[in-house]
Design an enzyme around this catalytic site. Structure first.
Site, mmCIF file in Angstrom:
data_model
loop_
_atom_site.group_PDB
_atom_site.id
_atom_site.type_symbol
_atom_site.label_atom_id
_atom_site.label_comp_id
_atom_site.label_asym_id
_atom_site.label_seq_id
_atom_site.Cartn_x
_atom_site.Cartn_y
_atom_site.Cartn_z
ATOM 1 N N SER A 71 -0.148 -85.776 3.227
ATOM 2 C CA SER A 71 1.077 -85.138 3.678
ATOM 3 C C SER A 71 2.226 -86.063 3.313
ATOM 4 O O SER A 71 2.158 -87.264 3.579
ATOM 5 C CB SER A 71 1.027 -84.897 5.189
ATOM 6 O OG SER A 71 2.059 -84.009 5.550
ATOM 7 N N GLU A 72 3.275 -85.516 2.688
ATOM 8 C CA GLU A 72 4.279 -86.380 2.050
ATOM 9 C C GLU A 72 5.100 -87.204 3.036
ATOM 10 O O GLU A 72 5.793 -88.119 2.624
ATOM 11 C CB GLU A 72 5.190 -85.559 1.136
ATOM 12 C CG GLU A 72 6.037 -84.500 1.809
ATOM 13 C CD GLU A 72 5.377 -83.127 1.763
ATOM 14 O OE1 GLU A 72 4.130 -83.053 1.697
ATOM 15 O OE2 GLU A 72 6.118 -82.128 1.795
ATOM 16 N N ASN A 73 5.023 -86.879 4.325
ATOM 17 C CA ASN A 73 5.743 -87.723 5.277
ATOM 18 C C ASN A 73 5.002 -89.032 5.554
ATOM 19 O O ASN A 73 5.495 -89.867 6.308
ATOM 20 C CB ASN A 73 6.008 -86.971 6.585
ATOM 21 C CG ASN A 73 4.751 -86.466 7.246
ATOM 22 O OD1 ASN A 73 3.870 -85.924 6.591
ATOM 23 N ND2 ASN A 73 4.644 -86.648 8.545
#
Lengths: 233, 219
Positions: B46-48
């Site tokens: 997940s890019e966060n």
């Protein structure tokens, strides 16, 4: 050891003036510098340019500054959670620069690391590329992006020590490490501030050299934007 | 019958391969994680800033500091790791992520995708989508074939501001699976009970149709 401790949030934000450019860490409401945002609302600092991945929600995070019209311009990647933001943007009251999230992170990191500009494929062929230098590397098109130039970076960490060393927790890390040291002055607010020497140097995520001022936040609400659970079977 | 969102997610899950690192976008793509084929190991990024995402937490066990890119509370699996946003997009830009699955408003026959802005109406921002589509080797779009007004989202040319150019490899909708070839959209599969004629009528772009088009097999 160079002591970075300041007494409180008021001292930490001293020197922030109208019209300045400020970076703020956080992804959604996760890992945002809650205490500093509350203080900026109190200080009534105006005409701010804020660099932050998101713009909070209507009544929390940067949404609080938007409500009071303290922000002149937002530089973000995604602002879908804030209706007041969308209203101000569509009516033209608020200047908005939407940029790809990876570009946002790298422009912070570039500022931190003394790299004036870099090439990325993100945004090539889209309106994000308008007016930017385009170059081909290894058969692929890239656009040039510049490092940010901000007056203050305000980051939030889980633990910090008096030397300014920081440790983050979970996905509350996000933009906070990239923004540390990416502005003229970096302010870190932490949930727990300990004496230098208490934290294991092997476990430090951001060395104190990137942080000029550190303080322990009075309280953290840590609001959850999308509480999603499953039932026990 | 046209598939529902879960059906689309189940069909896309068949594209997962053993040892893939996968980034899932918000919406239908998030559902794909629930239908990983048996016997394969995949890890979700997940890019966060998390690799090794697990299921949603049990009630009362939510941690405000552990969320996905949709800002939902999540858990992590053994072997998971957290990292900052610059490193996260280093994984993406550096092509360490094998497969990206995301939603779209429009896809064109040369693989362009539009999913971040409707001028004058809706501007939410591109988030990480522009970085993902510009770098990922393998991009699958999960979306509805037509919009709420009944207009095709599978187009000769996108009308909305683009997110990326020439990047989409495959599209899975409630009606069909289509591959994007140098010559345009190629119809690979149709939803159970949906006719080729119905798909053609619902699609603005031309479709390359070779021989019998098989029905999707949805477990």
């Amino acid at each position: 050891m160079i002591n970075k401790t300041v007494n409180n949030v008021q001292d930490a934000l001293q020197g922030i003036e109208n019209g300045m450019t400020i970076m703020l860490g956080g992804f959604g409401l996760c890992g945002i510098p809650e205490n500093s945002i509350a203080e900026l609302v109190k200080k009534e600092t105006k005409d701010l340019t804020c660099i932050s991945n998101n713009a909070g929600v209507d009544d929390f995070g940067l949404g609080l500054l938007l409500q009071k019209r303290q922000i002149k311009k937002m530089i973000s990647s995604y602002v879908g959670e804030n209706a007041e933001f969308e209203r101000q943007m569509l009516s033209g009251e608020l200047e908005v620069d939407l940029i790809p999230q990876g570009t946002l992170a790298e422009r912070c990191r570039a500022a931190q690391a003394g790299i004036p500009a870099f090439f990325t494929p993100a945004g090539y062929g889209t309106e994000v590329a308008a007016g930017k230098e385009v170059r081909e590397f290894n058969g692929k098109m890239h656009i040039m992006e510049h490092a940010f130039n901000a007056d203050f970076a305000i980051v939030k960490a889980w633990k910090g020590d008096t030397a300014g060393n920081l440790i983050f927790k979970g996905t509350a890390r996000n933009f906070n490490p990239c923004m540390s040291g990416a502005a003229k002055i970096t302010v870190a607010e932490v949930e727990e501030l300990v004496e230098a020497g208490t934290l294991d140097p092997n476990q430090i995520h951001i060395p104190g050299i990137f942080v000029q001022r550190i303080f322990q936040g009075e309280k953290y609400e840590k609001r959850i934007e999308q509480r999603t659970t499953r039932k026990k079977e | 019958m046209a598939l529902d969102k879960i059906g689309i997610a189940k069909r896309i899950a068949q594209e997962l391969k053993d040892r893939y690192f996968v980034n899932l976008g918000i919406g239908i793509p998030t559902l794909v994680a629930n239908y990983i084929p048996e016997g394969i190991d995949v890890e979700f990024q997940s890019e966060n800033g998390v690799l090794g995402m697990g299921a949603f937490p049990f009630e009362g066990e939510e941690d405000a500091d552990i969320i996905n890119a949709g800002k939902q509370t999540i858990t992590t699996l053994p072997g998971a790791s957290f990292f900052d946003s610059a490193m996260s997009f280093g994984m993406i830009r550096g092509q360490h992520v094998d497969l990206t699955i995301l939603g779209a408003m429009e896809v064109s026959e040369n693989g362009d995708i539009a999913n971040w802005k409707i001028p004058g109406k809706m501007v939410k921002g591109m988030g990480g989508a522009m970085d993902l589509v510009a770098s990922a080797e393998n991009i699958i779009v999960a979306m509805m074939h037509v919009n709420k007004a009944g207009e095709s989202k599978i187009l000769k040319k996108c009308t909305l501001p683009l997110t990326g150019v020439g990047c989409v490899k495959k599209v899975v909708t409630e009606l069909a699976v289509m591959e994007i070839t140098p010559k345009g959209f190629k119809l690979l599969e149709r939803a159970p009970g949906v006719t080729v004629e119905h798909i053609i009528a619902s699609t603005e772009a031309d479709l390359i149709i070779e021989g019998e088009i098989p029905e999707m097999i949805i477990g």
